[in-house]
Design an enzyme around this catalytic site. Sequence first.
Site, PDB file in Angstrom:
ATOM      1  N   TYR A 215      19.367  -0.378  10.163  1.00 49.10           N
ATOM      2  CA  TYR A 215      18.581  -0.736   8.979  1.00 49.10           C
ATOM      3  C   TYR A 215      19.497  -1.315   7.907  1.00 49.10           C
ATOM      4  O   TYR A 215      19.193  -2.343   7.282  1.00 49.10           O
ATOM      5  CB  TYR A 215      17.856   0.506   8.465  1.00 49.10           C
TER       6      TYR A 215
ATOM      7  N   SER B 285       0.829  -1.199   0.000  1.00 49.23           N
ATOM      8  CA  SER B 285       0.000   0.000   0.000  1.00 49.23           C
ATOM      9  C   SER B 285       0.864   1.250   0.000  1.00 49.23           C
ATOM     10  O   SER B 285       0.372   2.362  -0.154  1.00 49.23           O
ATOM     11  CB  SER B 285      -0.933   0.027   1.226  1.00 49.23           C
TER      12      SER B 285
ATOM     13  N   LYS C 127      19.499  -5.133   6.127  1.00 47.37           N
ATOM     14  CA  LYS C 127      19.429  -5.325   4.677  1.00 47.37           C
ATOM     15  C   LYS C 127      20.661  -6.062   4.160  1.00 47.37           C
ATOM     16  O   LYS C 127      20.572  -6.865   3.228  1.00 47.37           O
ATOM     17  CB  LYS C 127      19.270  -3.977   3.972  1.00 47.37           C
TER      18      LYS C 127
ATOM     19  N   SER D  26      18.496  -1.725   0.096  1.00 52.22           N
ATOM     20  CA  SER D  26      18.756  -0.286   0.140  1.00 52.22           C
ATOM     21  C   SER D  26      20.204  -0.019  -0.231  1.00 52.22           C
ATOM     22  O   SER D  26      21.096  -0.812   0.108  1.00 52.22           O
ATOM     23  CB  SER D  26      18.477   0.267   1.541  1.00 52.22           C
TER      24      SER D  26
END
Length: 262
Positions: free
Chosen positions: A168, A16, A172, A148
Amino acid sequence: MELGLNGRTVLVTGASGGMGREIATAFGAEGAAVVIGYRSRPEDAAHTAGLVEAAGGRALTAPYGLGEPDTARSLVDAALHWTGRVDVLVNNAFRAFGFRPPGDRFEEVGDDWQGKLRDNIEGAVELTRLVAPLMRERGWGRIVHLSSSLVTEGVLETDAGRIGAEYYAAAKAALHGFSRSTAFSLGRDGDILSNVVVPGLTRTFRNEERMANSFGVAERYAARAPLGRLLDAAEVARVVLFLASAANTAITGQSITASGGA
């Protein structure tokens, strides 16, 4: 080019949001049955309704949240109940950190960094574990993980960045290793491919305001790119689409950068 996606069932998490919305729409345009996994929030209803329409009406919405194992099982079960199969998994969902001003230190971050680190890798691993037996049984499957450019570029102090981006990036980076190894184990049992797409800073309909308040990060990133601009989400979605298609028969276990050359 015939992508061979017509009639395939595709799971897209975080669908979404900006990137996920474009990815799901791209699959829908190719005739795939798209299962849209989204984190339940009040504003998602309008987004998912519009997405079902954009995907040609052949889409199913189902709640999904990183760090919520029960929703991973429910998402896969929803797909099986709907079409009886899962052909493609796109792990796009992520838990983000907010922007931070220059000078902040990563060791001072207290914004649930441990939970976000775990969710950003464990969520993708959990869904992959669930769909792997289904793909092995059919002898065909495609898995694409969204990563990323922080993994390869690092978090530049001069560019500010996001609060906790170091954690983060660590999650990843772990995803790259997981995808590389599963490409070997899955590839032994059929035409099952696993790859990572590595976007740079990308324009989506949701992050325009955040980039405007990012202490000039977007402008500096665009200036480093050979194209001289940021990519938009639809451009990255087309890379995902090819890697997840039957037209891709040669690329697996790879990390493909989609950043406009930045």
